[in-house]
Design an enzyme around this catalytic site. Structure first.
Site, PDB file in Angstrom:
ATOM      1  N   GLU A 280       0.694  -1.349  -0.417  1.00 55.77           N
ATOM      2  CA  GLU A 280       0.215   0.070  -0.225  1.00 55.77           C
ATOM      3  C   GLU A 280       0.941   1.456  -0.504  1.00 55.77           C
ATOM      4  O   GLU A 280       0.580   2.261  -0.511  1.00 55.77           O
ATOM      5  CB  GLU A 280      -0.945   0.113   1.069  1.00 55.77           C
ATOM      6  CG  GLU A 280      -2.487   0.852   1.087  1.00 55.77           C
ATOM      7  CD  GLU A 280      -3.205   0.222   2.106  1.00 55.77           C
ATOM      8  OE1 GLU A 280      -4.239  -0.537   1.755  1.00 55.77           O
ATOM      9  OE2 GLU A 280      -2.690   0.695   3.434  1.00 55.77           O
ATOM     10  N   HIS A 301       6.922 -27.296  -0.284  1.00 55.30           N
ATOM     11  CA  HIS A 301       6.746 -28.192  -1.471  1.00 55.30           C
ATOM     12  C   HIS A 301       5.497 -27.661  -1.615  1.00 55.30           C
ATOM     13  O   HIS A 301       4.647 -29.490  -2.217  1.00 55.30           O
ATOM     14  CB  HIS A 301       6.270 -28.868   0.520  1.00 55.30           C
ATOM     15  CG  HIS A 301       7.499 -29.903   1.285  1.00 55.30           C
ATOM     16  ND1 HIS A 301       7.050 -31.087   0.688  1.00 55.30           N
ATOM     17  CD2 HIS A 301       7.675 -29.196   1.653  1.00 55.30           C
ATOM     18  CE1 HIS A 301       8.601 -31.502   1.825  1.00 55.30           C
ATOM     19  NE2 HIS A 301       9.201 -30.201   2.165  1.00 55.30           N
ATOM     20  N   LYS A 416     -14.178   0.768  -4.676  1.00 48.99           N
ATOM     21  CA  LYS A 416     -15.258   1.358  -3.381  1.00 48.99           C
ATOM     22  C   LYS A 416     -16.109   2.097  -3.981  1.00 48.99           C
ATOM     23  O   LYS A 416     -17.415   1.968  -4.110  1.00 48.99           O
ATOM     24  CB  LYS A 416     -14.485   1.996  -1.811  1.00 48.99           C
ATOM     25  CG  LYS A 416     -13.418   0.555  -0.926  1.00 48.99           C
ATOM     26  CD  LYS A 416     -13.634   2.016   0.055  1.00 48.99           C
ATOM     27  CE  LYS A 416     -12.206   1.484   1.091  1.00 48.99           C
ATOM     28  NZ  LYS A 416     -11.781   2.320   1.903  1.00 48.99           N
TER      29      LYS A 416
HETATM   30  O1  PA5 Z   1      -3.678   1.187   6.062  1.00 49.66           O
HETATM   31  C1  PA5 Z   1      -4.759   2.270   5.520  1.00 49.66           C
HETATM   32  O2  PA5 Z   1      -4.901   3.062   5.693  1.00 49.66           O
HETATM   33  C2  PA5 Z   1      -5.907   1.372   5.232  1.00 49.66           C
HETATM   34  O3  PA5 Z   1      -5.531  -0.503   5.222  1.00 49.66           O
HETATM   35  C3  PA5 Z   1      -7.108   0.811   6.393  1.00 49.66           C
HETATM   36  O4  PA5 Z   1      -6.577   0.533   8.015  1.00 49.66           O
HETATM   37  C4  PA5 Z   1      -8.523   0.326   5.938  1.00 49.66           C
HETATM   38  O5  PA5 Z   1      -9.068   0.015   4.573  1.00 49.66           O
HETATM   39  C5  PA5 Z   1      -9.397   0.052   7.056  1.00 49.66           C
HETATM   40  O6  PA5 Z   1      -9.781   1.323   7.251  1.00 49.66           O
HETATM   41  P1  PA5 Z   1     -10.638   2.376   8.344  1.00 49.66           P
HETATM   42  O7  PA5 Z   1      -9.544   1.884   9.659  1.00 49.66           O
HETATM   43  O8  PA5 Z   1     -11.010   3.409   8.459  1.00 49.66           O
HETATM   44  O9  PA5 Z   1     -12.097   1.416   8.847  1.00 49.66           O
END
Ligand code: PA5
Length: 428
Positions: A280, A301, A416
């Site tokens: 990310e 394996h 989303k």
């Molecule tokens: O690292 C990030 O920003 C994402 O993985 C969020 O943590 C994840 O999408 C969850 O978001 P939220 O905490 O707003 O529910």
């Protein structure tokens, strides 16, 4: 030095001198908060600050209350709002069902079968919920939480549900904060200047850990000491930056994938956390290494054949722990029908260590795959805190070396928006 970046098996000597200036410049931009996304650098000194905060004693106390009063802790979150807690809990308490309070993960899926079965299982259990969402609007998490809340309120009444629910969310805004205030849930804060994937040293990771009996002070002290060590701007003296530069160098030379490998089944979730952190943070603007993972021996394996002889698009990063937390001797057998008596009397760790050496030889020397070995003595709360920070700092450096913002995730929004349109959500 808690973690050593061993580059003896990458098949070449990296000219770190040529990276020195660039690394020092990026290091300065992290310290002075002038780089891309610098509004999200709260994690840099978070452990030290949290150790002095008023929230920490309350968090430890709440963890104890949950542990002593409930059979199951349901952690309801997704991505950065659950992976760190899961990584730590599995690394430090294992994956087998627990004798005291057990943990169940929800909020990271829409799968109706999984959710129905989880709710059916919880129906007869005394359970509490730590709902974790910075925005409060993540649909996977919010839907599961609505179902959990309904189950608690219908079964035990509103007052008992209120005691059983603890929310971790933004301290100033968001749907979960509004709901928590209205319902009177206890809340913990995910600071506004820390993104989900950098939040394991905040209440996001620490409350579930405390509830599962993990020494969160030790973990925070590990991160705090790591922050001190990795403040060093000289790449030749900073093991986290050395790792960042090496993976960047291998990427520039044409590697497309980094395969992060562990030899401990209890660290599979740590590899999941690591994948989110690097994926990310770096995977944007058509650039960066694809972060993949494997658990050895299991995957020797399955993926072993590809690793040894398949297309060489990857390099490996091995997390090597020198000491197991527990060990056991291999028993002798009078008939020796399984032919294992040659190992009798030796500890199991001896076999694990020889397997590690044999694999390293096969992959690095045999197949010519660069192998970065991250050496760490053991896996306890302190060293795990250290390791989390090692990767966070390395990831920030690595993303900046690639010229991308380590702290945003614009690509995650695309699915989303489509999903909301297809669901008929107002405004989409
Ligand atoms: O690292 C990030 O920003 C994402 O993985 C969020 O943590 C994840 O999408 C969850 O978001 P939220 O905490 O707003 O529910």
């Amino acid at each position: 030095m808690m973690i050593r970046t061993n580059l003896e098996h990458i098949g070449e000597a990296i000219d770190f001198a040529s990276y020195k200036e660039e690394v020092a410049r990026i290091d300065r931009s992290i310290k002075e908060r002038t780089g891309k996304g610098s509004d999200f650098l709260g994690w840099v000194d978070q452990a030290d600050e949290y150790l002095k905060s008023e929230e920490l004693p309350r968090l430890i106390e709440t963890g104890k209350r949950l542990r002593e009063n409930y059979e199951v802790l349901v952690v309801c979150g997704i991505g950065g709002s659950y992976l760190g807690a899961r990584a730590a809990i599995e690394a430090l308490t294992g994956t087998l069902p627990k004798k005291g309070i057990d943990v169940l993960w929800l909020g990271e899926t829409f799968d109706p079968t999984y959710i129905s079965r989880a709710l059916a299982y919880l129906k007869d259990k005394k359970f509490c919920v730590n709902v974790i969402s910075k925005s409060g609007t993540t649909t996977e998490t919010a839907l599961s939480f609505r179902l959990l809340r309904n189950l608690l309120e219908e079964r035990d009444g509103k007052e008992a549900a209120r005691k059983a629910i603890v929310a971790t969310t933004d301290g100033k805004k968001g749907a979960l904060l509004t709901l928590s205030r209205q319902e009177g849930y206890e809340t913990f804060v995910l600071p506004g200047d820390i993104g989900g994937r950098y939040s394991v040293q905040t209440a996001v990771g620490l409350l579930p850990m405390a509830a599962m009996g993990i020494d969160v002070m030790a973990l925070l002290n590990g991160s705090k000491d790591a922050a001190k060590e990795y403040r060093e701007p000289d790449v030749t003296k900073n093991e986290a930056y050395k790792y960042a530069v090496c993976r960047h160098h291998l990427y520039e030379k044409g590697k497309k994938v980094e395969l992060f490998c562990t030899y401990l089944p209890t660290l599979v979730q740590l590899t999941e956390w690591w994948k989110q952190l690097f994926g990310e943070s770096e995977g944007k603007e058509g650039k960066s290494l694809f972060p993949a993972s494997a658990c050895f021996s299991t995957d020797l394996h399955s993926l072993g054949q590809f690793i040894q002889e398949g297309s060489q698009i990857f390099f490996e990063t091995i997390l090597h722990l020198e000491k197991p937390e527990e060990d056991l001797p291999i028993p002798g057998d009078k008939d020796d029908l399984d032919g294992l008596n040659y190992l009798a009397g030796k500890p199991l760790s001896f076999v694990q260590e020889r397997a590690f050496r044999g694999v390293l030889e096969a992959h690095a020397e045999g197949a010519g795959i660069p192998n970065i070995v991250l050496e760490m003595e053991r896996m306890d709360a302190y060293s795990l805190g250290y390791l989390f920070y090692f990767f966070e700092k390395a990831c920030a450096m690595s993303a900046y070396l690639n010229g991308v913002n380590p702290f945003d995730q614009p690509g995650v929004e695309v699915y989303k928006r489509n999903m909301f349109r297809l669901l008929g959500k107002p405004g989409f």
